[in-house]
Design an enzyme around this catalytic site. Structure first.
Site, short mmCIF file in Angstrom:
data_model
loop_
_atom_site.label_atom_id
_atom_site.label_comp_id
_atom_site.label_asym_id
_atom_site.label_seq_id
_atom_site.Cartn_x
_atom_site.Cartn_y
_atom_site.Cartn_z
N HIS A 158 0.84 -1.20 0.00
CA HIS A 158 0.00 0.00 0.00
C HIS A 158 0.87 1.26 0.00
CE1 HIS A 158 -3.13 2.79 1.18
NE2 HIS A 158 -4.00 1.85 1.52
N GLU A 261 -0.90 1.20 -5.36
CA GLU A 261 -0.69 -0.04 -4.61
C GLU A 261 -0.64 -1.25 -5.54
OE1 GLU A 261 -3.71 -0.13 -1.49
OE2 GLU A 261 -4.02 2.01 -1.85
#
Length: 288
Positions: A158, A261
């Protein structure tokens, strides 16, 4: 090896590993095996950390590159399970650090299932993150199924990428890709030929592993994000309205980052047979 150094220390109360090469510096927290910073020599950090991030054991830390595993977003069954899984809030073990050559160093961290993870996710596993710092930043996230039955999971690296202004940057490389638009109740859409811009909240899961570019007018060259064995790309920025509801971000914090991400999310989750192994990789580098 000359020019390569690594030291263990503490940052804001968390144990960290500091990597240094002739080309860059990199900081990794053992909490969540979370990369907190990566900066080529003479440049600003490529990663963003919230001014209000929680540097506390057991708490999610907003910024850097958290690991989402073994699910992404809210757990479908609820039950008080943490959003984005538990990997990002667990202590990881530093397994090894080694110089690969005169300009690159690699650190490997490990997380195994235990009584607490089994309560949340009834599968045994071993997860490993390898972080290689040099002229580029490379991550390899591997999961091994140490149980007797199949193991299904989602994962995402992320990454919070620092930008001069979210409204000024553009993400390219996803033209024609189908995506789920979470700001529109999960509607299925397809990206047109234009790059992705950030005006208001953006929350999309693309059925594509890239490669993706992040162009920032304040940088001499775009950042290129290239993945392998990862078939989802998540693009996220909360925008001004949602940012005001996030307790670990300042109201204006959304302007300083965008998330690009890499992982395997939703229908693109991974299922491993007993003894199976999957490794997703991503490389962040200047586009040449």
């Amino acid at each position: 090896m000359g020019g390569i150094e690594w030291t263990e220390g503490v940052r804001n109360g968390l144990d960290v590993l500091e990597l240094a090469t002739p080309a860059s510096t990199c900081t990794i927290a053992l909490h969540g095996a979370q990369v907190l910073g990566f900066a080529p020599r003479g440049e600003d950090d490529w990663l963003w950390i919230s001014e209000k991030a929680h540097f506390q054991s057991g708490q999610a830390l907003r910024g850097g590159i958290p690991i989402c595993f073994p699910w992404f977003g809210p757990h479908p069954d609820g039950g008080g399970r943490p959003a984005h899984g538990f990997a990002r809030t667990r202590p990881w073990r530093l397994a090894r650090v080694e110089a690969l050559d005169a300009t690159r160093v690699r650190a490997e961290l490990e997380l195994g299932s235990d009584a607490e993870t089994l309560r949340l996710y009834p599968h045994t596993f071993v997860a490993r993150l390898a972080v290689t710092a040099g002229e580029a930043l490379e991550l390899a996230f591997a999961v091994e199924n140490s149980g007797d039955g199949p193991l299904a999971f989602e994962c995402a690296l992320h990454s919070y990428l620092a930008v001069s202004a979210a409204s000024a940057v553009a993400v390219g490389g996803l033209a024609g890709s189908a995506y789920v638009d979470k700001t529109a109740g999960g509607a299925r859409r397809r990206q047109d030929d234009d790059p992705i811009r950030f005006e208001g909240e953006v929350d999309r899961v693309y059925d594509s592993g890239g490669p993706v570019t992040l162009a920032d007018p304040a940088r001499a060259a775009p950042l290129r994000i290239e993945a392998a064995a990862a078939s989802s790309t998540v693009i996220w920025n909360p925008g001004p309205a949602k940012a005001r509801t996030l307790g670990d971000m300042t109201p204006e914090g959304f302007r300083a980052f965008v998330c690009v991400e890499t992982g395997n999310v939703g229908d693109r989750r991974v299922t491993l047979a007993a003894g199976g192994r999957h490794e997703a990789r991503v490389r962040y580098a200047r586009q040449i």
